[in-house]
Motif scaffolding. Structure first.
Motif, PDB file in Angstrom:
ATOM      1  N   PRO A 175       0.853  -1.317  -0.035  1.00 40.20           N
ATOM      2  CA  PRO A 175      -0.066   0.079   0.075  1.00 40.20           C
ATOM      3  C   PRO A 175       0.862   1.189  -0.152  1.00 40.20           C
ATOM      4  O   PRO A 175       0.440   2.452  -0.626  1.00 40.20           O
ATOM      5  N   ALA A 176       1.706   1.191   0.643  1.00 36.68           N
ATOM      6  CA  ALA A 176       2.836   2.599   0.884  1.00 36.68           C
ATOM      7  C   ALA A 176       3.504   2.598  -0.781  1.00 36.68           C
ATOM      8  O   ALA A 176       3.671   3.823  -0.936  1.00 36.68           O
ATOM      9  N   GLN A 177       3.884   1.503  -1.242  1.00 37.16           N
ATOM     10  CA  GLN A 177       4.438   1.762  -2.784  1.00 37.16           C
ATOM     11  C   GLN A 177       3.406   2.275  -3.542  1.00 37.16           C
ATOM     12  O   GLN A 177       3.720   3.057  -4.416  1.00 37.16           O
ATOM     13  N   ARG A 178       2.116   1.847  -3.374  1.00 39.09           N
ATOM     14  CA  ARG A 178       0.899   2.183  -4.289  1.00 39.09           C
ATOM     15  C   ARG A 178       0.627   3.737  -4.321  1.00 39.09           C
ATOM     16  O   ARG A 178       0.707   4.670  -5.076  1.00 39.09           O
ATOM     17  N   GLU A 179       0.910   4.162  -3.013  1.00 42.00           N
ATOM     18  CA  GLU A 179       0.660   5.522  -2.383  1.00 42.00           C
ATOM     19  C   GLU A 179       1.690   6.361  -3.049  1.00 42.00           C
ATOM     20  O   GLU A 179       0.991   7.424  -3.425  1.00 42.00           O
ATOM     21  N   MET A 180       2.777   5.849  -3.118  1.00 47.71           N
ATOM     22  CA  MET A 180       3.999   6.592  -3.334  1.00 47.71           C
ATOM     23  C   MET A 180       4.011   6.880  -4.990  1.00 47.71           C
ATOM     24  O   MET A 180       4.089   8.085  -5.445  1.00 47.71           O
ATOM     25  N   ALA A 181       3.434   5.847  -5.803  1.00 48.27           N
ATOM     26  CA  ALA A 181       3.321   6.010  -7.251  1.00 48.27           C
ATOM     27  C   ALA A 181       2.140   6.789  -7.508  1.00 48.27           C
ATOM     28  O   ALA A 181       2.323   7.687  -8.364  1.00 48.27           O
ATOM     29  N   GLN A 182       1.011   6.916  -6.814  1.00 51.37           N
ATOM     30  CA  GLN A 182       0.028   7.935  -7.065  1.00 51.37           C
ATOM     31  C   GLN A 182       0.247   8.974  -6.667  1.00 51.37           C
ATOM     32  O   GLN A 182      -0.071  10.029  -7.523  1.00 51.37           O
ATOM     33  N   ASP A 183       1.184   9.195  -5.469  1.00 49.17           N
ATOM     34  CA  ASP A 183       1.471  10.755  -5.492  1.00 49.17           C
ATOM     35  C   ASP A 183       2.335  11.325  -6.600  1.00 49.17           C
ATOM     36  O   ASP A 183       2.168  12.580  -6.728  1.00 49.17           O
ATOM     37  N   ALA A 184       3.273  10.515  -6.935  1.00 45.99           N
ATOM     38  CA  ALA A 184       4.190  10.934  -8.060  1.00 45.99           C
ATOM     39  C   ALA A 184       3.288  11.386  -9.206  1.00 45.99           C
ATOM     40  O   ALA A 184       3.318  12.386 -10.040  1.00 45.99           O
ATOM     41  N   VAL A 185       2.304  10.490  -9.634  1.00 46.71           N
ATOM     42  CA  VAL A 185       1.455  10.678 -10.736  1.00 46.71           C
ATOM     43  C   VAL A 185       0.526  12.139 -10.794  1.00 46.71           C
ATOM     44  O   VAL A 185       0.573  12.929 -11.477  1.00 46.71           O
ATOM     45  N   ASN A 186       0.256  12.183  -9.369  1.00 46.67           N
ATOM     46  CA  ASN A 186      -0.545  13.513  -9.036  1.00 46.67           C
ATOM     47  C   ASN A 186       0.233  14.891  -9.338  1.00 46.67           C
ATOM     48  O   ASN A 186       0.006  15.771  -9.668  1.00 46.67           O
ATOM     49  N   ARG A 187       1.698  14.573  -9.117  1.00 43.31           N
ATOM     50  CA  ARG A 187       2.473  15.940  -8.869  1.00 43.31           C
ATOM     51  C   ARG A 187       2.960  16.150 -10.410  1.00 43.31           C
ATOM     52  O   ARG A 187       3.276  17.288 -10.562  1.00 43.31           O
ATOM     53  N   TRP A 188       3.041  15.083 -11.112  1.00 42.93           N
ATOM     54  CA  TRP A 188       3.740  15.079 -12.557  1.00 42.93           C
ATOM     55  C   TRP A 188       2.654  15.359 -13.724  1.00 42.93           C
ATOM     56  O   TRP A 188       2.965  15.732 -14.881  1.00 42.93           O
ATOM     57  N   TYR A 189       1.472  15.151 -13.442  1.00 44.53           N
ATOM     58  CA  TYR A 189       0.292  15.068 -14.517  1.00 44.53           C
ATOM     59  C   TYR A 189       0.365  16.450 -14.986  1.00 44.53           C
ATOM     60  O   TYR A 189       0.336  16.546 -16.493  1.00 44.53           O
ATOM     61  N   TRP A 190       0.107  17.431 -14.303  1.00 44.93           N
ATOM     62  CA  TRP A 190      -0.385  18.729 -14.706  1.00 44.93           C
ATOM     63  C   TRP A 190       1.014  19.587 -15.603  1.00 44.93           C
ATOM     64  O   TRP A 190       0.555  20.140 -16.424  1.00 44.93           O
ATOM     65  N   PRO A 191       1.981  19.476 -14.901  1.00 43.69           N
ATOM     66  CA  PRO A 191       3.190  19.953 -15.363  1.00 43.69           C
ATOM     67  C   PRO A 191       3.579  19.151 -16.618  1.00 43.69           C
ATOM     68  O   PRO A 191       4.090  19.975 -17.577  1.00 43.69           O
ATOM     69  N   SER A 192       3.198  17.971 -16.946  1.00 43.91           N
ATOM     70  CA  SER A 192       3.400  17.131 -18.208  1.00 43.91           C
ATOM     71  C   SER A 192       2.696  17.825 -19.288  1.00 43.91           C
ATOM     72  O   SER A 192       3.034  17.736 -20.429  1.00 43.91           O
ATOM     73  N   LEU A 193       1.503  18.139 -19.020  1.00 43.56           N
ATOM     74  CA  LEU A 193       0.681  18.792 -19.844  1.00 43.56           C
ATOM     75  C   LEU A 193       1.005  19.918 -20.410  1.00 43.56           C
ATOM     76  O   LEU A 193       0.704  20.511 -21.596  1.00 43.56           O
ATOM     77  N   MET A 194       1.719  20.894 -19.607  1.00 40.59           N
ATOM     78  CA  MET A 194       2.174  22.164 -19.557  1.00 40.59           C
ATOM     79  C   MET A 194       3.505  22.089 -20.714  1.00 40.59           C
ATOM     80  O   MET A 194       3.833  23.042 -21.592  1.00 40.59           O
ATOM     81  N   MET A 195       3.979  20.731 -20.782  1.00 39.18           N
ATOM     82  CA  MET A 195       5.210  20.626 -21.856  1.00 39.18           C
ATOM     83  C   MET A 195       4.832  21.012 -23.068  1.00 39.18           C
ATOM     84  O   MET A 195       5.793  21.131 -23.968  1.00 39.18           O
ATOM     85  N   PHE A 196       3.607  20.958 -23.474  1.00 33.93           N
ATOM     86  CA  PHE A 196       3.053  21.075 -25.022  1.00 33.93           C
ATOM     87  C   PHE A 196       3.031  22.488 -25.380  1.00 33.93           C
ATOM     88  O   PHE A 196       2.644  22.818 -26.597  1.00 33.93           O
TER      89      PHE A 196
END
Ligand code: 3HC
Length: 310
Positions: A175-196
């Motif tokens: 569960p801790a690893q799953r939470e770490m992965a989701q947290d990273a996706v939450n932080r990188w998703y919007w900045p990755s859309l701004m790359m365009f």
């Protein structure tokens, strides 16, 4: 008698490549120097967020893969600096522009990488966005740029897959690893859309870049394509894309999504992102610390030039 401009326009219209020795409008040259040098800077600065985890990778295998990826980014930067140099700008000028803060590089690399899961999110999201943006650039009208992209895109797909695999491993973990992965996706998703880049109606360069067939699709078109690629992959991973309004609109045949925080985008571009100062400082220090290597290489070349022809 065909004028230079007419010959240039005919090459572009016929989907032919413009090569370094061809006549080109000054504005075309200027736009290419701007875009290719910024692209190269992005590759080099992009080594920092991931380099942060090379000494702390969870296994020897992960360390080896991450080292290979960071090394690839350095190579991408060198291909692109070489492509920019064919337009008349020197490597020293571009380096000076970067380390003095006068040059742009991709906003995405100004965010921190606090956990190992960030290596997965960067690979999956940032390299995934890079692939969406860079594959069309393989058909850029300027020869050296398009050709550099072919090699870069092949390596980028390995980068994206290793990121996806890191996230998949974490999502199949505790569960801790799953939470770490989701947290990273939450932080990188919007900045990755701004790359365009900014929305099409706020993109001053797009129309001309598309007319010159440097840019093949608009910022928003590529952003839509990227989101369309992410949705099924997020389902396989079991992560949630952090946009409650994200849904496919059958009528418009486009992805409806929440408004991107363009104020954040502008802040990062203005140098006020979370890591802008640190990235700048590290790049400048690396350049200063490497001065002795450049001097030694120049002295060696000078002495070699004095040797009699064998
Ligand atoms: N970060 C920083 N600056 C950005 C930006 C971003 N994400 N998006 C746009 N900008 C800048 C543009 O450079 C332009 O400023 P300028 O005129 O001073 O250069 C301004 O914002 C307006 O944007 P436009 O849409 O009018 O500009 P472009 O037509 O140049 O489009 C772009 C922007 C889509 C980034 C285009 O330049 C491009 O496709 N560049 C090549 C690809 C690239 O540089 N990718 C960056 C990431 S590299 C990477 O991901 C490496 C991988 O290994 C991880």
């Amino acid at each position: 008698m065909t004028t230079d401009q007419e010959a240039f326009d005919a090459l572009i219209a016929a989907e032919q490549r413009i090569e370094p020795r061809d006549w080109m409008p000054d504005a075309y040259r200027k736009t290419l120097i701007r875009q290719i040098s910024q692209h190269a800077h992005s590759e080099i600065i992009g080594m920092q967020p991931e380099g942060n985890w090379i000494t702390r990778a969870p296994s020897l295998k992960r360390k080896a893969i991450l080292m290979a990826k960071v090394q690839d980014e350095a190579g991408h930067g060198l291909y692109l600096y070489s492509a920019a140099q064919t337009l008349g700008i020197t490597r020293d000028e571009m380096t000076e522009q970067l380390i003095t803060g006068r040059a742009k590089y991709s906003s995405i690399f100004n965010y921190p990488t606090p956990t190992w899961a960030d290596m997965g999110a960067i690979g999956w999201l940032v390299d995934g966005a890079a692939i969406c943006n860079q594959v069309p650039l393989c058909r850029a009208s300027y020869g050296p740029y398009g050709r550099a992209m072919v090699r870069i895109c092949k390596e980028e797909s390995f980068h994206q897959r290793q990121g996806f695999e890191i996230l998949l491993t974490l999502m199949q973990g505790s569960p801790a690893q799953r939470e770490m992965a989701q947290d990273a996706v939450n932080r990188w998703y919007w900045p990755s859309l701004m790359m365009f880049g900014p929305p099409d109606d706020e993109s001053p360069n797009s129309a001309q870049s598309m007319a010159w067939k440097i840019k093949r699709f608009s910022n928003d078109e590529l952003r839509q394509r990227f989101v369309g690629m992410l949705v099924p992959q997020a389902e396989v991973l079991g992560v949630t894309l952090p946009d409650p309004d994200l849904r496919w609109n059958e009528e418009t045949e486009r992805w409806d999504m929440s408004e991107i925080d363009w104020d954040e985008f502008k802040e990062v571009l203005a140098g006020r992102g979370p890591c802008n100062a640190e990235r700048q400082r590290n790049r400048r220090t690396a350049h200063e610390d490497g001065a002795w290597v450049r001097e030694a290489a120049a002295e060696y070349a000078r002495k070699q030039a004095l040797l009699p022809e064998l």
